[in-house]
Write an enzyme that holds these catalytic residues in place. Structure first.
Site, PDB file in Angstrom:
ATOM      1  N   SER A   1       0.833  -1.212   0.000  1.00  0.00           N
ATOM      2  CA  SER A   1       0.000   0.000   0.000  1.00  0.00           C
ATOM      3  C   SER A   1       0.862   1.255   0.000  1.00  0.00           C
ATOM      4  O   SER A   1       0.609   2.214  -0.731  1.00  0.00           O
ATOM      5  CB  SER A   1      -0.894   0.020   1.248  1.00  0.00           C
ATOM      6  OG  SER A   1      -1.824  -1.024   1.186  1.00  0.00           O
TER       7      SER A   1
ATOM      8  N   ARG B   1       1.527   4.259  -3.043  1.00  0.00           N
ATOM      9  CA  ARG B   1       1.266   5.668  -2.718  1.00  0.00           C
ATOM     10  C   ARG B   1       2.526   6.513  -2.852  1.00  0.00           C
ATOM     11  O   ARG B   1       2.455   7.691  -3.199  1.00  0.00           O
ATOM     12  CB  ARG B   1       0.667   5.767  -1.302  1.00  0.00           C
ATOM     13  CG  ARG B   1      -0.795   5.285  -1.246  1.00  0.00           C
ATOM     14  CD  ARG B   1      -1.174   4.893   0.174  1.00  0.00           C
ATOM     15  NE  ARG B   1      -2.588   4.614   0.363  1.00  0.00           N
ATOM     16  CZ  ARG B   1      -3.200   3.458   0.089  1.00  0.00           C
ATOM     17  NH1 ARG B   1      -2.502   2.454  -0.430  1.00  0.00           N
ATOM     18  NH2 ARG B   1      -4.491   3.288   0.327  1.00  0.00           N
TER      19      ARG B   1
ATOM     20  N   ARG C   1     -13.365  -6.969 -11.260  1.00  0.00           N
ATOM     21  CA  ARG C   1     -13.576  -6.362  -9.925  1.00  0.00           C
ATOM     22  C   ARG C   1     -14.426  -5.093  -9.999  1.00  0.00           C
ATOM     23  O   ARG C   1     -14.382  -4.356 -10.977  1.00  0.00           O
ATOM     24  CB  ARG C   1     -12.213  -6.135  -9.244  1.00  0.00           C
ATOM     25  CG  ARG C   1     -11.522  -7.473  -9.001  1.00  0.00           C
ATOM     26  CD  ARG C   1     -10.226  -7.345  -8.291  1.00  0.00           C
ATOM     27  NE  ARG C   1     -10.387  -6.847  -6.937  1.00  0.00           N
ATOM     28  CZ  ARG C   1      -9.374  -6.518  -6.149  1.00  0.00           C
ATOM     29  NH1 ARG C   1      -8.131  -6.637  -6.589  1.00  0.00           N
ATOM     30  NH2 ARG C   1      -9.588  -6.079  -4.936  1.00  0.00           N
TER      31      ARG C   1
ATOM     32  N   SER D   1     -13.689   0.851   2.783  1.00  0.00           N
ATOM     33  CA  SER D   1     -12.649   0.591   1.796  1.00  0.00           C
ATOM     34  C   SER D   1     -11.663   1.749   1.738  1.00  0.00           C
ATOM     35  O   SER D   1     -12.021   2.879   1.392  1.00  0.00           O
ATOM     36  CB  SER D   1     -13.280   0.380   0.417  1.00  0.00           C
ATOM     37  OG  SER D   1     -12.283   0.500  -0.587  1.00  0.00           O
TER      38      SER D   1
ATOM     39  N   GLN E   1      -9.390   1.942  -0.397  1.00  0.00           N
ATOM     40  CA  GLN E   1      -9.175   2.285  -1.811  1.00  0.00           C
ATOM     41  C   GLN E   1     -10.183   3.330  -2.263  1.00  0.00           C
ATOM     42  O   GLN E   1      -9.842   4.263  -2.986  1.00  0.00           O
ATOM     43  CB  GLN E   1      -9.262   1.029  -2.667  1.00  0.00           C
ATOM     44  CG  GLN E   1      -8.123   0.062  -2.378  1.00  0.00           C
ATOM     45  CD  GLN E   1      -8.165  -1.186  -3.238  1.00  0.00           C
ATOM     46  OE1 GLN E   1      -9.118  -1.414  -3.979  1.00  0.00           O
ATOM     47  NE2 GLN E   1      -7.136  -2.005  -3.123  1.00  0.00           N
TER      48      GLN E   1
ATOM     49  N   ASP F   1      -6.799  -8.254   4.380  1.00  0.00           N
ATOM     50  CA  ASP F   1      -6.004  -9.071   3.454  1.00  0.00           C
ATOM     51  C   ASP F   1      -5.455 -10.343   4.113  1.00  0.00           C
ATOM     52  O   ASP F   1      -4.803 -11.146   3.449  1.00  0.00           O
ATOM     53  CB  ASP F   1      -4.834  -8.250   2.904  1.00  0.00           C
ATOM     54  CG  ASP F   1      -5.312  -7.151   1.970  1.00  0.00           C
ATOM     55  OD1 ASP F   1      -6.407  -7.290   1.394  1.00  0.00           O
ATOM     56  OD2 ASP F   1      -4.594  -6.142   1.823  1.00  0.00           O
TER      57      ASP F   1
ATOM     58  N   LYS G   1     -12.128  -9.660  -3.789  1.00  0.00           N
ATOM     59  CA  LYS G   1     -10.678  -9.397  -3.806  1.00  0.00           C
ATOM     60  C   LYS G   1     -10.089 -10.036  -5.076  1.00  0.00           C
ATOM     61  O   LYS G   1     -10.812 -10.271  -6.029  1.00  0.00           O
ATOM     62  CB  LYS G   1     -10.039  -9.940  -2.527  1.00  0.00           C
ATOM     63  CG  LYS G   1     -10.488  -9.179  -1.273  1.00  0.00           C
ATOM     64  CD  LYS G   1      -9.985  -7.754  -1.285  1.00  0.00           C
ATOM     65  CE  LYS G   1     -10.447  -6.971  -0.077  1.00  0.00           C
ATOM     66  NZ  LYS G   1     -10.100  -5.551  -0.186  1.00  0.00           N
TER      67      LYS G   1
ATOM     68  N   ARG H   1     -12.301 -14.861  -2.058  1.00  0.00           N
ATOM     69  CA  ARG H   1     -11.432 -15.521  -1.069  1.00  0.00           C
ATOM     70  C   ARG H   1     -12.193 -16.417  -0.104  1.00  0.00           C
ATOM     71  O   ARG H   1     -11.585 -17.288   0.531  1.00  0.00           O
ATOM     72  CB  ARG H   1     -10.602 -14.469  -0.312  1.00  0.00           C
ATOM     73  CG  ARG H   1      -9.520 -13.903  -1.190  1.00  0.00           C
ATOM     74  CD  ARG H   1      -8.594 -12.955  -0.470  1.00  0.00           C
ATOM     75  NE  ARG H   1      -7.496 -12.607  -1.383  1.00  0.00           N
ATOM     76  CZ  ARG H   1      -6.749 -11.525  -1.278  1.00  0.00           C
ATOM     77  NH1 ARG H   1      -6.945 -10.666  -0.289  1.00  0.00           N
ATOM     78  NH2 ARG H   1      -5.780 -11.298  -2.136  1.00  0.00           N
TER      79      ARG H   1
HETATM   80  C1  S3P Z   1      -5.637  -1.421   0.050  1.00  0.00           C
HETATM   81  C2  S3P Z   1      -6.869  -1.488   0.622  1.00  0.00           C
HETATM   82  C3  S3P Z   1      -7.615  -2.749   0.807  1.00  0.00           C
HETATM   83  C4  S3P Z   1      -6.732  -3.974   0.629  1.00  0.00           C
HETATM   84  C5  S3P Z   1      -5.798  -3.852  -0.534  1.00  0.00           C
HETATM   85  C6  S3P Z   1      -4.911  -2.634  -0.407  1.00  0.00           C
HETATM   86  C7  S3P Z   1      -4.976  -0.107  -0.111  1.00  0.00           C
HETATM   87  O1  S3P Z   1      -8.650  -2.806  -0.141  1.00  0.00           O
HETATM   88  O2  S3P Z   1      -7.521  -5.123   0.501  1.00  0.00           O
HETATM   89  O3  S3P Z   1      -4.991  -5.000  -0.647  1.00  0.00           O
HETATM   90  O4  S3P Z   1      -3.761  -0.058  -0.365  1.00  0.00           O
HETATM   91  O5  S3P Z   1      -5.670   0.908   0.027  1.00  0.00           O
HETATM   92  P1  S3P Z   1     -10.081  -2.131   0.165  1.00  0.00           P
HETATM   93  O6  S3P Z   1      -9.797  -0.760   0.552  1.00  0.00           O
HETATM   94  O7  S3P Z   1     -10.865  -2.188  -1.109  1.00  0.00           O
HETATM   95  O8  S3P Z   1     -10.671  -2.989   1.244  1.00  0.00           O
END
Ligand code: S3P
Length: 436
Positions: free
Chosen positions: A26, A30, A126, A171, A173, A319, A346, A350
């Site tokens: 992550s 970024r 997805r 989330s 993300q 995760d 995912k 999963r």
């Molecule tokens: C992540 C957020 C998570 C995680 C992914 C990485 C990120 O997803 O499952 O592997 O880096 O922001 P979600 O935010 O969709 O749950």
């Protein structure tokens, strides 16, 4: 189609010594995104040289950003400033990475040029409406397939306006896509999340000198500011460390130390869940590096017991469930997971893929719409299909430590998306595993 890389485990391993797993995925994504948009040169160390993060680097190179590395975890990004990206001449291929695609879409929505984002077979299934909906509310124009899946076409050249968005799913993300678009929006952009999710975007924005307000589950920022280059030390990924936490917990006689692991409280659900199950985990050397807490984590094998997993911990361990399911199979009694329907969208479904694999190894598991029920006991030999999901493959590699026989794990090429050299590091720690 990637080659069918197969892992074959042999039982009776134990994990000992000290290892450093690869960098946090992550934070690595970024660091490239914010470094590219910053003024000045950003130097990153500990960068994850995995396929997912390399896709992010490639995308920014396609938009004219000069990026050196990665070399031994070092990356240098020559930032072009908030408005310095150039229109890419090709579609940006985000490979297997949902993080790359969703966060980049937030950034692309704010550009004065259009772009197309594509992904591999898994990413192409997805859900993307979760990001296109709020971004369209901000004024972006984005098309998806009718099913709401990639490829994404982002029109660009639309002035965005700040909104408040109540996230329907917990989330990071989605939160990050909205906040990153908010950098380009007029006025204030804010989100409220239904449960705490990882906060690396907020922390790293602050590291680049951008003010982000966090008040409980509410975050906000003002558009139109600038990012200032900085140096970033990416710690080891707790999501990669988690496989070894589970492995060392279940394999009798283990005593393993994982070095310099990121222990941001929005990521440590796996430690809390394993401790509730009776795991012997201690943290030492705790310090803060570049705004992120890190620690060494020592795990000694222990007798685990089944638990009802608290739902509040689900987003904090999102995760880590493939490996936690393995831990539950070796625990005494029943483990019940609820409130985790996100696991179905995912890199694979999963819940189903883990249930199928564990059943193939003789486990007593019942998948449910939003989780799983696992009656602990033991696992036998078996052959499983990871469905190209890196975390499923690595979870079964740990199951192999204590299974009654050899486990054959198919379709493991995507382990390289998040954990290059996994086999080498796992073997060093004591997992009996071969690759064919
Ligand atoms: C992540 C957020 C998570 C995680 C992914 C990485 C990120 O997803 O499952 O592997 O880096 O922001 P979600 O935010 O969709 O749950």
């Amino acid at each position: 189609m990637s080659e069918n890389i197969i892992f074959i485990t042999k039982p009776n391993g134990k994990l000992t010594g000290s290892i450093r797993v690869t960098g946090d995925k992550s934070m690595s994504h970024r660091s490239i995104m914010l470094g590219a948009l910053a003024k000045g040169t950003t130097k990153v160390s500990g960068f994850l040289n995995g396929e997912d993060c390399l896709a992010t680097i490639k995308a920014f190179r396609e938009m004219g950003v000069e990026i050196e590395g990665p070399e031994s975890g070092h990356v240098t990004i020559h930032g072009v400033g908030m408005l310095g990206l150039k229109a890419p001449e090709v579609a940006l291929d985000m490979g297997n990475s949902g993080t790359a695609m969703r966060l980049l879409t937030g950034i692309m929505a704010g550009q004065n040029f259009g772009s197309v984002l594509t992904g591999d077979a898994s990413l192409s299934t997805r859900p993307m409406r979760r990001i296109t909906r709020p971004l369209e509310q901000m004024g972006a124009s984005i098309t998806t397939r009718e099913s709401g899946t990639p490829p994404l076409s982002i029109l660009g050249d639309h002035q965005l306006a700040g909104i408040h968005y109540d996230l329907p799913v917990a989330s990071a993300q989605v939160k990050s896509a909205v906040l990153l678009a908010g950098l380009y929006a007029e006025g204030q952009t804010s989100v409220t999340e239904p449960a705490v999710t990882r906060d690396h975007t907020e922390r790293m924005l602050r590291g680049f000198g951008y003010e982000v307000i966090t008040d409980g589950n509410y975050m906000s920022l003002q558009g139109g500011g600038e990012l200032t280059a900085c140096n970033i030390d990416v710690p080891a990924d707790i999501s990669s460390a988690a496989f070894f936490m589970v492995g060392a917990s279940i394999a009798q006689g283990s005593d393993l130390t994982l070095e310099h692991v990121g222990v941001n409280p929005t990521r440590t659900g796996v430690i809390d869940i394993l401790k509730l199950m009776g795991a012997d985990i201690t943290l030492s050397n705790q310090k803060e590096v570049g705004g992120e807490p890190v620690a060494d984590i020592r795990i000694r094998s222990a007798v685990l017991k089944g638990i009802q997993i608290p739902e509040a911990l689900v987003p904090l361990a999102i995760d880590e469930f493939p490996s936690l399911f393995v831990a539950a199979c070796f625990a005494e009694g029943q483990t019940v997971l609820t409130g985790a329907e996100e696991l179905r969208v995912k890199e694979s479904d999963r819940i189903q893929v883990m249930a199928d694999g564990l059943l193939a190894c003789g486990a007593d598991v019942t998948p449910t719409p939003d989780g799983i029920i696992i009656n602990g006991g033991s696992l036998g030999a078996g052959e499983i299909d990871s469905h190209g999901d890196h975390r499923i493959a690595m979870a079964f590699a740990m199951a192999g430590l204590c299974a009654g026989g050899s486990i054959t794990i198919n379709d493991c090429a995507n382990v390289d998306t998040s954990f290059p050299h996994f086999i080498k590091i796992a073997s060093k720690a004591g997992v009996n595993i071969a690759i064919i």
